[in-house]
Design a protein around this motif. Structure first.
Motif, PDB file in Angstrom:
ATOM      1  N   GLY A 159      49.372  32.675  60.444  1.00  0.00           N
ATOM      2  CA  GLY A 159      48.500  31.537  60.632  1.00  0.00           C
ATOM      3  C   GLY A 159      47.566  31.745  59.342  1.00  0.00           C
ATOM      4  N   PRO A 160      46.527  30.729  59.389  1.00  0.00           N
ATOM      5  CA  PRO A 160      45.644  30.631  58.152  1.00  0.00           C
ATOM      6  C   PRO A 160      44.569  31.570  58.288  1.00  0.00           C
ATOM      7  N   ALA A 161      44.321  32.017  59.604  1.00  0.00           N
ATOM      8  CA  ALA A 161      43.194  32.954  59.740  1.00  0.00           C
ATOM      9  C   ALA A 161      43.232  34.484  59.177  1.00  0.00           C
ATOM     10  N   ALA A 162      44.705  34.810  58.689  1.00  0.00           N
ATOM     11  CA  ALA A 162      44.756  36.028  57.810  1.00  0.00           C
ATOM     12  C   ALA A 162      44.022  35.820  56.703  1.00  0.00           C
ATOM     13  N   LEU A 163      44.813  34.771  55.842  1.00  0.00           N
ATOM     14  CA  LEU A 163      44.084  34.628  54.484  1.00  0.00           C
ATOM     15  C   LEU A 163      42.437  34.212  54.475  1.00  0.00           C
ATOM     16  N   ASP A 164      42.076  33.258  55.355  1.00  0.00           N
ATOM     17  CA  ASP A 164      40.741  32.911  55.376  1.00  0.00           C
ATOM     18  C   ASP A 164      39.736  34.123  55.487  1.00  0.00           C
ATOM     19  N   GLY A 165      39.819  34.884  56.495  1.00  0.00           N
ATOM     20  CA  GLY A 165      39.273  36.155  56.987  1.00  0.00           C
ATOM     21  C   GLY A 165      39.191  36.838  55.569  1.00  0.00           C
ATOM     22  N   LEU A 166      40.364  37.256  54.778  1.00  0.00           N
ATOM     23  CA  LEU A 166      40.429  38.218  53.806  1.00  0.00           C
ATOM     24  C   LEU A 166      39.768  37.466  52.606  1.00  0.00           C
ATOM     25  N   ALA A 167      39.928  36.248  52.439  1.00  0.00           N
ATOM     26  CA  ALA A 167      39.158  35.477  51.426  1.00  0.00           C
ATOM     27  C   ALA A 167      37.547  35.704  51.630  1.00  0.00           C
ATOM     28  N   VAL A 168      37.175  35.710  52.642  1.00  0.00           N
ATOM     29  CA  VAL A 168      35.621  35.568  52.956  1.00  0.00           C
ATOM     30  C   VAL A 168      35.366  37.222  52.958  1.00  0.00           C
ATOM     31  N   TRP A 169      36.149  38.174  53.352  1.00  0.00           N
ATOM     32  CA  TRP A 169      35.804  39.589  53.079  1.00  0.00           C
ATOM     33  C   TRP A 169      35.613  39.844  51.751  1.00  0.00           C
ATOM     34  N   HIS A 170      36.673  39.317  50.687  1.00  0.00           N
ATOM     35  CA  HIS A 170      36.766  39.754  49.323  1.00  0.00           C
ATOM     36  C   HIS A 170      35.537  39.181  48.759  1.00  0.00           C
ATOM     37  N   ALA A 171      34.849  37.827  49.038  1.00  0.00           N
ATOM     38  CA  ALA A 171      33.690  37.261  48.370  1.00  0.00           C
ATOM     39  C   ALA A 171      32.419  38.010  48.839  1.00  0.00           C
ATOM     40  N   ASP A 172      32.304  38.569  50.070  1.00  0.00           N
ATOM     41  CA  ASP A 172      31.311  39.174  50.473  1.00  0.00           C
ATOM     42  C   ASP A 172      31.110  40.769  50.097  1.00  0.00           C
ATOM     43  N   THR A 173      32.291  41.182  49.717  1.00  0.00           N
ATOM     44  CA  THR A 173      32.191  42.670  49.202  1.00  0.00           C
ATOM     45  C   THR A 173      32.244  42.653  47.763  1.00  0.00           C
ATOM     46  N   TRP A 174      32.142  41.678  47.030  1.00  0.00           N
ATOM     47  CA  TRP A 174      32.470  41.714  45.345  1.00  0.00           C
ATOM     48  C   TRP A 174      31.049  41.995  44.564  1.00  0.00           C
ATOM     49  N   LYS A 175      30.760  43.091  44.526  1.00  0.00           N
ATOM     50  CA  LYS A 175      29.213  43.574  43.974  1.00  0.00           C
ATOM     51  C   LYS A 175      28.951  43.450  42.438  1.00  0.00           C
ATOM     52  N   HIS A 176      29.992  43.302  41.853  1.00  0.00           N
ATOM     53  CA  HIS A 176      29.982  43.245  40.106  1.00  0.00           C
ATOM     54  C   HIS A 176      29.357  41.814  39.674  1.00  0.00           C
ATOM     55  N   GLU A 177      28.625  41.858  38.470  1.00  0.00           N
ATOM     56  CA  GLU A 177      28.130  40.484  38.004  1.00  0.00           C
ATOM     57  C   GLU A 177      28.877  39.565  37.524  1.00  0.00           C
ATOM     58  N   VAL A 178      30.229  40.009  37.270  1.00  0.00           N
ATOM     59  CA  VAL A 178      31.075  39.156  36.448  1.00  0.00           C
ATOM     60  C   VAL A 178      31.859  38.474  37.557  1.00  0.00           C
ATOM     61  N   ALA A 179      32.511  37.249  37.369  1.00  0.00           N
ATOM     62  CA  ALA A 179      33.403  36.588  38.487  1.00  0.00           C
ATOM     63  C   ALA A 179      34.859  37.367  38.482  1.00  0.00           C
ATOM     64  N   PRO A 180      35.490  37.429  39.582  1.00  0.00           N
ATOM     65  CA  PRO A 180      36.576  38.390  40.038  1.00  0.00           C
ATOM     66  C   PRO A 180      37.843  37.717  39.073  1.00  0.00           C
ATOM     67  N   ARG A 181      37.875  37.804  37.948  1.00  0.00           N
ATOM     68  CA  ARG A 181      39.186  37.332  37.267  1.00  0.00           C
ATOM     69  C   ARG A 181      39.988  38.120  37.498  1.00  0.00           C
ATOM     70  N   THR A 182      41.439  37.877  38.260  1.00  0.00           N
ATOM     71  CA  THR A 182      42.445  38.611  38.813  1.00  0.00           C
ATOM     72  C   THR A 182      43.636  38.318  38.145  1.00  0.00           C
ATOM     73  N   LEU A 183      44.417  39.688  38.158  1.00  0.00           N
ATOM     74  CA  LEU A 183      46.028  39.507  37.530  1.00  0.00           C
ATOM     75  C   LEU A 183      46.697  38.792  38.657  1.00  0.00           C
ATOM     76  N   ALA A 184      47.713  37.963  38.297  1.00  0.00           N
ATOM     77  CA  ALA A 184      48.616  37.308  39.144  1.00  0.00           C
ATOM     78  C   ALA A 184      49.673  38.088  38.962  1.00  0.00           C
ATOM     79  N   LEU A 185      49.705  39.194  39.594  1.00  0.00           N
ATOM     80  CA  LEU A 185      50.903  40.439  39.404  1.00  0.00           C
ATOM     81  C   LEU A 185      52.048  40.652  40.576  1.00  0.00           C
ATOM     82  N   ALA A 186      51.601  40.345  41.688  1.00  0.00           N
ATOM     83  CA  ALA A 186      52.453  40.656  42.836  1.00  0.00           C
ATOM     84  C   ALA A 186      53.656  39.843  42.741  1.00  0.00           C
ATOM     85  N   SER A 187      54.546  40.503  43.370  1.00  0.00           N
ATOM     86  CA  SER A 187      56.098  39.970  43.538  1.00  0.00           C
ATOM     87  C   SER A 187      55.916  38.747  44.265  1.00  0.00           C
TER      88      SER A 187
END
Length: 506
Positions: A159-187
């Motif tokens: 369900g959507p809760a898995a990704l929604d909670g994960l997105a919130v967690w990543h946003a809350d724990t990102w401590k770097h000054e730059v935006a998290p530009r991210t590789l789209a690498l996963a299969s």
């Protein structure tokens, strides 16, 4: 605010900023919103209902991510399928997941549908009008296929809760000054590809698409990271180790890279990985979670890499994950020092296996908690130990080996062998010969002839009892990997049993 709403808010706030960088083209958040709206409206017009599963069979590309967002905006669940995957498995996944619509790129529409009752459409075939896309989450978020013991894929619906909670967690724990530009690498089809999207697009950062050729070439991947100033990468442990070797050969990783998030299998740290992270202070975020729940723990390694352990802990709970032990028919918190099967509860627990109610009822069950409440839980099959407040992986309930009556965890043997100079990768397997189960260690080397049998045997003699010593040491140029970048242990075992590999010399 729902996951879809968060991404659409980012589309409004960052309309002119790049959302997906695909090759030499940067597609903006405005582009993402517009294409996903067309897909959503088209799916609704053709009769897709809330909770339906819609497959997106495309390579990593702007079209893939915009189409997945469009599926979500139609309140449907996304079933991402790699078009390069084995045809038989693709058909099985479509059948098992009860998918009825497959979105492909215009040039990839087949002459006839490979699966009966499944309709293949290009994104250009979808008819717009009449049904504005939704900005709320549907009942299902995505389907991910995992391997089953019968050879048939198991299609987990989350369900959507898995990704929604994960997105919130990543946003809350990102401590770097730059935006998290991210590789789209996963299969494509690996649950991490959805995590890349959720963690990046909800905060207005950009996904940088990695094509298959670059994905297989760690030197090219380093150049791509530097060219597009990528600061975060999700990758498998095997990919991390290969990137570390390439970075060591070219004098270090790009300075822009701030975080690497390895997942998919147990994290193993060798000297190259430590050196990779030491050059510019790269933070490693070890994540753990079965496909049935997605990520539920994390452990950040951000101190001096020289002191990092070979096998880092799984760490502590992510978001609202509740990590429990099963005591009879009662679930309870884990006790310090105990080793037990991990039971996971919380909103991220999946709905179950599509089309397999029997397996769903066996693995996803409601238990009474010792506090008197009822909890829906998933039995992970992974054994863990709680030590100093941190969770440590110890093995699998269904993969524990018994050698001469003793329980052996192959990972413990691998950890010792990884310390031998010249070792690049190692996998320890249980192989049956003449009815007797014994250990076989398969190694790859930093350079040909770098490892000797006597060095491997000496490391084990000094550390482990004799029943944990492999009876054979084999070398390969590379360990076989599955489509998700993990060591393909079943394939490797079959290779060894058929006489593959060469013995490590004395």
């Amino acid at each position: 605010m729902s996951l879809v709403s968060k991404i659409l808010q980012a589309c409004r706030d960052h309309a002119a900023q790049p959302a997906v960088i695909d090759g030499d083209e940067a597609h903006t958040y405005r582009d993402l919103e517009q294409m996903s709206a067309r897909v959503a409206a088209g799916l609704q017009n053709m009769g897709c209902r809330v909770g339906d599963i819609v497959a997106v069979e495309m390579p990593r590309s702007f079209e893939l991510y915009a189409s997945i967002l469009g599926v979500w905006r139609a309140a449907c669940g996304a079933n991402a399928i790699a078009p390069s995957g084995p045809p038989d498995r693709r058909r099985l996944v479509l059948t098992q997941s009860a998918t009825r619509v497959v979105l492909v790129r215009p040039d990839d529409v087949p002459q006839s549908a490979p699966v009966a009752d499944v309709r293949y459409l290009s994104t250009e075939d979808l008819q717009e009008g009449g049904h504005p896309p939704r900005d709320v989450d549907g009942a299902n978020s995505y389907v991910v296929a995992t391997s089953g013991s019968t050879g048939q894929p198991k299609c987990v619906v989350l369900g959507p809760a898995a990704l929604d909670g994960l997105a919130v967690w990543h946003a809350d724990t990102w401590k770097h000054e730059v935006a998290p530009r991210t590789l789209a690498l996963a299969s494509v089809g690996f649950d991490v590809c959805f995590q890349e999207m959720a963690a990046t697009l909800t905060v207005g950062a950009a996904l940088v698409v990695v094509d298959d050729q670059t994905r297989r070439d760690s030197f090219a991947l380093l150049r791509l990271i530097e060219k597009h100033e990528v600061v975060r990468a999700f990758m498998t442990v095997a990919s991390l180790q290969m990137l570390a070797i390439a970075a060591d050969a070219v004098g270090g990783p790009p300075a822009c890279l701030r975080e690497i998030v390895p997942s998919g299998e147990r994290l193993v740290l060798n000297d190259e990985v430590r050196e990779l992270c030491a050059v510019h202070g790269i933070v490693l975020v070890n994540q753990y979670g079965p496909s049935e729940t997605h990520v539920v723990t994390e452990y950040r390694l951000d101190g001096p890499p020289a002191g990092w352990p070979v096998y880092p802990p799984l760490g502590t709970a992510v978001g609202e994950a509740d990590l429990l032990a099963l005591d009879g028919d009662i679930v309870r918190p884990l006790h310090e020092g105990e080793e037990t099967e991990l039971v996971i509860s919380g909103p991220m627990v999946g709905h179950g296996y599509r089309g397999d109610p029997e397996l769903t009822s066996a693995k996803f069950r409601e238990y009474q908690h010792e506090d008197g409440s009822r909890r829906r839980c998933y039995r992970s099959g992974d054994t863990v130990r709680l030590q100093d407040g941190l969770l440590h992986f110890t093995g699998r309930v269904d993969e524990q080996l018994k050698i001469r009556g003793y329980r052996v965890e192959p990972g413990e043997v691998e950890a010792v062998l990884l310390r031998v100079p010249g070792i690049r990768q190692v996998a320890v397997l249980g192989v049956r010969t003449h009815g007797t189960l014994g250990l076989v260690a398969v190694v790859t080397e930093k350079e040909p002839g770098a490892v000797t049998r006597s060095a491997l045997a000496a490391a084990l003699t000094d550390t482990l009892p004799d029943y944990m010593h492999p009876r054979r040491f084999l070398r390969l140029s590379e360990l076989p990997m599955n489509t998700n970048g993990k060591v393909a242990r079943r394939t490797l075992t079959e290779l060894v049993e058929s006489g593959g590999g060469s013995d490590v010399d004395a």
